[in-house]
Design an enzyme around this catalytic site. Sequence first.
Site, mmCIF file in Angstrom:
data_model
loop_
_atom_site.group_PDB
_atom_site.id
_atom_site.type_symbol
_atom_site.label_atom_id
_atom_site.label_comp_id
_atom_site.label_asym_id
_atom_site.label_seq_id
_atom_site.Cartn_x
_atom_site.Cartn_y
_atom_site.Cartn_z
ATOM 1 N N PRO A 147 0.831 -1.295 0.019
ATOM 2 C CA PRO A 147 -0.117 0.066 -0.078
ATOM 3 C C PRO A 147 0.783 1.324 -0.074
ATOM 4 C CG PRO A 147 -0.234 -1.249 2.023
ATOM 5 C CD PRO A 147 0.823 -1.883 1.455
ATOM 6 N N GLU A 148 0.649 2.055 -0.757
ATOM 7 C CA GLU A 148 1.149 3.493 -0.807
ATOM 8 C C GLU A 148 0.229 4.351 -0.356
ATOM 9 O OE1 GLU A 148 3.305 4.174 -4.538
ATOM 10 O OE2 GLU A 148 3.376 2.360 -5.142
#
Length: 274
Positions: free
Chosen positions: A2-3
């Site tokens: 996840p960014e």
Amino acid sequence: MPELPEVETVCRGMRDELLGKKVVSLWKSDKNLRFPLNIEDASGIIGQKITYIKRRAKYIIIGFKNKNSLIIHLGMTGQISFEKENLNIKKHDHFYIEFFDKFYMKFHDARRFGFVIYDQTANIYKHRLLKDLAPEPLIEYFNSEYLFTLLKSSNKAIKEAIMNNRIVVGVGNIYASESLFRANIHPEIKAKNITRHQMEKLVSSIKDVLQEAIDAGGSSINDYVKSNGELGYFQLNFNVYNRENLPCKICENKIIKIKQAGRSSYFCPNCQKY
DNA sequence: ACGTGTACCTGCACGC
DNA sequence: TGCGTGCAGGTACACG
């Protein structure tokens, strides 16, 4: 995984479900995550209500009434989910909070690069993990002047520079490639050689890509799901990431994959000239 | 004081 | 089918 957009999406889901809820009990698995969590120390939050949930970079901060905090990081494969009544502990579940009325928030992480830690520092932003972070990309302070000045003598490749959390936070491997594509900048160009004009384009590309991805609920590849179990759909809008040998959506040239600092970079050799 | 590697894990896709 | 290899949204920390 996840960014910033994925973490932001998870954070919003947590806010919807958890604000004001009171902690009844805590549980952790016998496997350590990236950092150990002492569940006895963390019992400081039992009986406390959640007063805020914030994101800083890719960290999620849960604040409690007594000023204690949990910091959560999803690493590559971390997931947050909620369950009511019947809690089901599965493989790779590592932590949960039980709230009043049998409502549970669960942390699941196959690779265990993520973590949940407890802290009672009154100002959580002074925590060692948070104190040296660069500005958030979506605030005004992050602008082309800031980035140009900071990088004007940097020999680093521009892609590595924008993924460095001392320069700007939240930009990971996907959105770095996507932003550079939109700005027509080759990922290997040295940061100091980026012109002011290019820097303006890069900064607005970063902001646009991240905002569009947030609006799409993040990008779901392999593990990522929103906290309500739904998928994000920004992966459908990737121009270069994971598109090696596929035609560029603008010019139809083949997308190239290279390695930079041990990570894959994708770019169009025609749209992003060195 | 820096910049650069490496380490931390599991699962999956691939080639043989 | 099974096995070995390489790769995957991240980043703290050891090392030079």
